[in-house]
Structure formats: C-alpha cells, structure tokens
Design a protein around this motif. Structure first.
Motif, PDB file in Angstrom:
ATOM      1  N   ASP A  62       0.883  -1.172   0.000  1.00 41.75           N
ATOM      2  CA  ASP A  62       0.000   0.000   0.000  1.00 41.75           C
ATOM      3  C   ASP A  62       0.912   1.210   0.000  1.00 41.75           C
ATOM      4  O   ASP A  62       1.779   1.329   0.867  1.00 41.75           O
ATOM      5  CB  ASP A  62      -0.851   0.068   1.274  1.00 41.75           C
ATOM      6  N   PHE A  64       1.530   5.405   0.157  1.00 40.97           N
ATOM      7  CA  PHE A  64       0.991   6.656   0.673  1.00 40.97           C
ATOM      8  C   PHE A  64       1.783   7.809   0.047  1.00 40.97           C
ATOM      9  O   PHE A  64       2.796   7.572  -0.602  1.00 40.97           O
ATOM     10  CB  PHE A  64       1.101   6.660   2.201  1.00 40.97           C
ATOM     11  N   PRO A  65       1.335   9.072   0.253  1.00 44.00           N
ATOM     12  CA  PRO A  65       2.085  10.195  -0.328  1.00 44.00           C
ATOM     13  C   PRO A  65       3.538  10.244   0.145  1.00 44.00           C
ATOM     14  O   PRO A  65       4.357  10.903  -0.480  1.00 44.00           O
ATOM     15  CB  PRO A  65       1.297  11.421   0.156  1.00 44.00           C
ATOM     16  N   ALA A  66       3.857   9.557   1.234  1.00 44.01           N
ATOM     17  CA  ALA A  66       5.228   9.563   1.742  1.00 44.01           C
ATOM     18  C   ALA A  66       6.170   8.674   0.935  1.00 44.01           C
ATOM     19  O   ALA A  66       7.353   8.586   1.248  1.00 44.01           O
ATOM     20  CB  ALA A  66       5.252   9.117   3.202  1.00 44.01           C
ATOM     21  N   ILE A  67       5.660   8.001  -0.101  1.00 46.87           N
ATOM     22  CA  ILE A  67       6.548   7.245  -0.989  1.00 46.87           C
ATOM     23  C   ILE A  67       7.031   8.210  -2.084  1.00 46.87           C
ATOM     24  O   ILE A  67       6.235   8.941  -2.659  1.00 46.87           O
ATOM     25  CB  ILE A  67       5.829   6.031  -1.608  1.00 46.87           C
TER      26      ILE A  67
END
Lengths: 106, 153
Positions: A62, A64-67
């Motif tokens: 999954d 998230f924007p932190a990738i």
C-alpha cells in the motif's frame, strides 16, 4: 508516459532466494502542495503495487504520499519453478500499469 | 534574485523557508496520530522491540527521496514467517508511509524503497509475524530539506 523498470534474474537454482527490483515512473503528487495562487494541487499517487508469480501473490504494498516519486521497491522471493512474474501498479485518476518478467529455474 | 554569498548562507535560508512552509501547514501527523495509525494495524496487541531492522540514513539532505530498508530476522518458514511490515512517521502530513505484505514465497523478510520526509522526526517499522506477535524498530532522522510541503517551482 508511464514506464516500468524491472530487474529479475533470468535464471536461478531451485530454492535460491532471488532479489526483485521494480521502478514505475510516476509523479506521486502528494496532495499537500499548493500552486503560486494558493490552490491545492490534487493528489495523484500510486496507491497499490502487487507482484504475482504464476498467479500467486508474493509481494504487495500500500503506497501513501510519503513514498517518493517514481516508486522503487526491492523485495525477495524463493525460486521454486520456472514461470512468470506479473507486476501491477494501481493509482489515482485511473492509473493502471502492468509489466511482466520470466525466470528459468533449474 | 537570490545572491547566496556562501553555501552555508544559502542552506540556512533554504532551511528557514522550509521551516516556514512546515509551520504554516495546519494538518500534520503528530505522535498522537501516529500512535492511532499504529493501533489500527496492531489493535490491542503489544508491540515489542526487536527482530526488526530499519535502515534510514540518520542525516538526510533531501527529504524528497530517502532510501529506506526494513528487514526482519525470521526463518520465513511455513510455521514461522513475517506476514506484513508497516512503516509510520510522526511529522509528515499523514502518519502512514507504506504497508508491505509478504506472501509464503517471500524467501526473505526484507523490503527497500524510497520515502519522503517533511521534517526531522522519528520513523517506526512494525512487523506482523505469523504467530500474531508484533515487533518494531525505530530511528530518529534529521532532515535538512523538507519534502511534501515545498511549493512547486
């Protein structure tokens, strides 16, 4: 234009643990940035990555924007038989890409 | 036009601009929202320290792309393996960084990717094992140039 980079060994011994590297080109816009006029730039990220071997899931993530932009993953699998790895990326705005790679196990 | 007399001056200026952007943002993950994000994954089960190794550079120059590797000490045998790895942060706009699910053929409980960090902060990786236990590791990271909140050029 989206494009994938896949690194899978072409051959492996049965039972060997092999490393798989994947990269999908994608902006991964976080949805937390603003334009100069103050409008929020809408989120545009890949939300899901799946790797299957001969139809069986071996790795899933999954996102998230932190990738970071151009999501890159390295993971491992045990080589059991010859076959095909299938990779799938799904994201915002209908983003959907697939790629595949074959391996010969002896 | 910016006239950076020295690299140090420029970095200080860039750093304060980034700090300003960060402080102006209302919605941000905090240790409390990180804790609740962790609870949604582990439920009421205890999370023990150990088994997990979280590798992130301690000093990050550019928060937009930070290499991260999580590995878990596990035989990855049918009776004892890692089901999933979850990574959290406390100061990005969202507490989640990524969830990674390993299948029975994973072979080795290790995953690498590149992440964004909006601020100097703590990162936690939690592994769920097949026996239902949770194990964790955490690191403190110092970030010079923040990600996520910077304005487009």
């Amino acid at each position: 234009m989206a494009s994938a980079l896949i690194n899978v060994p072409a051959k492996a011994k049965r039972g060997e643990i092999i490393e798989i590297k994947t990269l999908m080109s994608h902006i991964m816009e976080t949805g937390y940035r603003h334009t100069a006029t103050g409008e929020v730039i809408p989120r545009d990220i890949i939300t899901s990555f799946t790797c299957r071997f001969n139809g069986k899931e071996i790795f899933r993530a999954d996102l998230f924007p932190a990738i970071s932009a151009n999501p890159f993953f390295t993971f491992f699998t045990t080589a059991t038989e010859s076959g095909k790895f299938e990779f799938e990326w799904i994201g915002d705005k209908g983003f959907s890409e697939t790629a595949s790679a074959s391996i010969a196990v002896e | 036009m910016l006239d950076p007399t020295t690299r140090r001056d420029f970095l200080a200026l860039a750093g304060s601009a980034a700090m300003l952007a960060v402080t102006l943002r209302p919605a941000k993950a905090t240790p409390a929202t990180m804790a609740s994000a962790i609870r949604t994954v582990v439920g009421t089960a205890p999370v023990k320290n150990g088994k997990v190794k979280l590798e992130v550079p301690p000093l990050v120059e550019n928060g937009n792309t930070v290499p991260m590797t999580v590995s878990v000490a596990s035989p990855m045998a049918p009776e004892d393996h890692v089901l999933s790895i979850h990574v959290f942060n406390e100061k990005n706009p969202q507490p989640n960084i990524g969830n990674f699910y390993l299948g029975p053929l994973a072979g080795r409980a290790q995953v690498s990717t590149r992440i964004r960090l909006a601020d100097s902060q703590k990162i936690i990786a939690i592994a769920k094992l097949s026996d239902g236990t949770f194990w964790s590791a955490s690191v403190e990271v110092i970030v010079t140039l923040a990600a996520c909140t910077e304005e487009p050029v």
